[in-house]
Scaffold this active site. Structure first.
Site, PDB file in Angstrom:
ATOM      1  N   ALA A   1       0.830  -1.211   0.000  1.00 49.05           N
ATOM      2  CA  ALA A   1       0.000   0.000   0.000  1.00 49.05           C
ATOM      3  C   ALA A   1       0.859   1.253   0.000  1.00 49.05           C
ATOM      4  O   ALA A   1       2.028   1.224   0.366  1.00 49.05           O
ATOM      5  CB  ALA A   1      -0.897  -0.009   1.232  1.00 49.05           C
TER       6      ALA A   1
ATOM      7  N   ASP B   1      -0.259  -8.974  13.412  1.00 43.67           N
ATOM      8  CA  ASP B   1       1.001  -8.444  12.887  1.00 43.67           C
ATOM      9  C   ASP B   1       1.495  -7.332  13.808  1.00 43.67           C
ATOM     10  O   ASP B   1       2.047  -6.330  13.362  1.00 43.67           O
ATOM     11  CB  ASP B   1       0.783  -7.939  11.455  1.00 43.67           C
ATOM     12  CG  ASP B   1       2.088  -7.705  10.698  1.00 43.67           C
ATOM     13  OD1 ASP B   1       3.149  -8.204  11.146  1.00 43.67           O
ATOM     14  OD2 ASP B   1       2.058  -7.009   9.672  1.00 43.67           O
TER      15      ASP B   1
ATOM     16  N   ASP C   1      -2.246  -0.768  10.964  1.00 46.24           N
ATOM     17  CA  ASP C   1      -2.041  -1.888  10.030  1.00 46.24           C
ATOM     18  C   ASP C   1      -2.842  -3.133  10.435  1.00 46.24           C
ATOM     19  O   ASP C   1      -2.277  -4.163  10.808  1.00 46.24           O
ATOM     20  CB  ASP C   1      -0.542  -2.199   9.943  1.00 46.24           C
ATOM     21  CG  ASP C   1      -0.161  -2.873   8.630  1.00 46.24           C
ATOM     22  OD1 ASP C   1      -1.080  -3.138   7.820  1.00 46.24           O
ATOM     23  OD2 ASP C   1       1.032  -3.131   8.413  1.00 46.24           O
TER      24      ASP C   1
HETATM   25  N1  LIG Z   1      -2.699   6.849  10.277  1.00 47.83           N
HETATM   26  C1  LIG Z   1      -1.423   7.066   9.974  1.00 47.83           C
HETATM   27  N2  LIG Z   1      -0.837   8.235  10.333  1.00 47.83           N
HETATM   28  C2  LIG Z   1       0.470   8.459  10.031  1.00 47.83           C
HETATM   29  N3  LIG Z   1       1.262   7.589   9.377  1.00 47.83           N
HETATM   30  C3  LIG Z   1       0.740   6.412   8.993  1.00 47.83           C
HETATM   31  C4  LIG Z   1      -0.627   6.088   9.271  1.00 47.83           C
HETATM   32  N4  LIG Z   1      -0.883   4.857   8.780  1.00 47.83           N
HETATM   33  C5  LIG Z   1       0.265   4.428   8.221  1.00 47.83           C
HETATM   34  N5  LIG Z   1       1.249   5.346   8.345  1.00 47.83           N
HETATM   35  C6  LIG Z   1       2.644   5.222   7.846  1.00 47.83           C
HETATM   36  O1  LIG Z   1       2.664   4.386   6.691  1.00 47.83           O
HETATM   37  C7  LIG Z   1       3.423   3.192   6.943  1.00 47.83           C
HETATM   38  C8  LIG Z   1       2.749   1.986   6.285  1.00 47.83           C
HETATM   39  O2  LIG Z   1       1.459   1.780   6.851  1.00 47.83           O
HETATM   40  P1  LIG Z   1       0.930   0.339   7.220  1.00 47.83           P
HETATM   41  O3  LIG Z   1      -0.528   0.460   7.544  1.00 47.83           O
HETATM   42  O4  LIG Z   1       1.798  -0.281   8.265  1.00 47.83           O
HETATM   43  O5  LIG Z   1       1.072  -0.388   5.810  1.00 47.83           O
HETATM   44  P2  LIG Z   1       1.740  -1.761   5.358  1.00 47.83           P
HETATM   45  O6  LIG Z   1       0.582  -2.717   5.313  1.00 47.83           O
HETATM   46  O7  LIG Z   1       2.281  -1.459   4.005  1.00 47.83           O
HETATM   47  O8  LIG Z   1       2.785  -2.134   6.377  1.00 47.83           O
HETATM   48  C9  LIG Z   1       3.484   3.099   8.457  1.00 47.83           C
HETATM   49  O9  LIG Z   1       4.613   2.399   8.901  1.00 47.83           O
HETATM   50  C10 LIG Z   1       3.512   4.544   8.890  1.00 47.83           C
HETATM   51  O10 LIG Z   1       4.815   5.072   8.801  1.00 47.83           O
HETATM   52 MG   LIG Z   2       2.860  -2.052   8.442  1.00 49.03          MG
END
Ligand SMILES: Nc1ncnc2c1ncn2[C@@H]1O[C@H](COP(=O)(O)OP(=O)(O)O)[C@@H](O)[C@H]1O
Ligand SMILES: [Mg+2]
Length: 268
Positions: free
Chosen positions: A50, A183, A200
């Site tokens: 993503a 996770d 996540d």
């Molecule tokens: N709500 C949020 N606010 C700020 N940063 C975010 C947020 N959600 C995700 N991120 C940033 O994006 C990165 C990837 O998001 P994540 O949901 O962990 O996706 P993936 O499934 O690719 O690991 C996170 O490690 C964080 O740095």
């Molecule tokens: Mg992640």
């Protein structure tokens, strides 16, 4: 023969790539029409599956879009494996693959919403459409909060307090939301200098899922490991499972610990 095949593959990829762009763009426009977001500001992060994009809401606050890439079957490993890796889905058309990404997005959004409703410290869910979900931005000003992994245990002022916050949320996830994150690790916890936020939620499972205990055990172990906490992971895991079978009303004390039969997780 080999050459012919690889040419075909790259054509296929190109078609798919065009499809992603217009497909995703249409979803973002839809979210604007629905007033879930106002302006799109730009990418702030990139995961394996993503892209994270900063946006503004109509009240002036920030939000993030998590945009899931539709990925062709044979280029995909990791967590889509359980759908994409299934031989029954080998001959999926591009439109079906887009559909699977929508299912994934819907699943993550559903889990996030469930955790949010149960009072777990998570970004507030704002809405989703197709392969794009929108949630609260965790950060200071327009600077995203770092992952706990990037902060590092030694840079926390009060590691014990952060550890307890995560335990409270782990237990609320399991008992109040009826989910296992699946996770949970310092990569999926953001730390804004005050509180840890759990992100996540795509891999989370409902209680009763065949992997419930395996995932719970692993989540517990990874958190204890990061904090170098001497608690026995097996003890903590068992304690959570026992408390999870309690059927009476739940309460939360002033410090945010779940009370199960009047007792906190770490009480004797
Ligand atoms: N709500 C949020 N606010 C700020 N940063 C975010 C947020 N959600 C995700 N991120 C940033 O994006 C990165 C990837 O998001 P994540 O949901 O962990 O996706 P993936 O499934 O690719 O690991 C996170 O490690 C964080 O740095
Ligand atoms: Mg992640």
């Amino acid at each position: 023969m080999g050459r012919f095949r690889s040419e075909k593959d790259s054509d296929y990829y190109k078609v798919l790539d065009d499809a992603i762009n217009s497909y995703t763009w249409a979803a973002v426009v839809k979210l604007q029409e629905r007033k879930v977001i106002d302006e799109v500001l730009g990418p702030i992060g990139q995961g394996k599956e993503a892209k994270i994009v900063l946006a503004k809401r109509h009240d002036g606050s920030y939000a993030v879009l998590k945009i899931f890439y539709p990925v062709p079957v044979r280029f995909t490993k990791s967590r889509y494996g359980y759908i994409f890796g299934d031989p029954r889905f080998r001959n999926l058309k591009i439109s079906d693959q887009l559909h699977l990404v929508e299912i994934w997005c819907r699943k993550e959004y559903g889990n996030l919403s469930r955790a949010y409703e149960a009072g777990v410290q998570v970004p507030r869910p704002y809405g989703f459409y197709r392969n794009v979900m929108v949630m609260q931005f965790i950060g200071v000003g327009n600077m995203p909060a770092p992952r706990l992994e990037e902060v590092g245990l030694n840079n926390l002022d009060d590691p014990q307090a952060v550890f307890y916050e995560i335990l409270k949320n782990l237990e609320k996830t399991y008992i109040a939301a009826g989910l296992v994150h699946g996770d949970l690790s310092p990569f999926n916890v953001l730390y804004d200098g005050e509180k840890p936020w759990i992100i996540d939620w795509g891999s989370a499972v409902r209680r009763g899922h065949p992997k419930e205990h395996e995932y719970l055990r692993r989540d517990v172990e990874r958190i204890l490991q990061f904090f170098k906490n001497p608690l026995d992971p097996h003890y903590l895991f068992k304690r959570l499972v026992e408390r999870g079978s309690y059927r009476g009303p739940l309460d939360v004390d002033q410090e945010g610990w779940l009370l199960v039969g009047g007792k906190r997780l770490l009480d004797d």
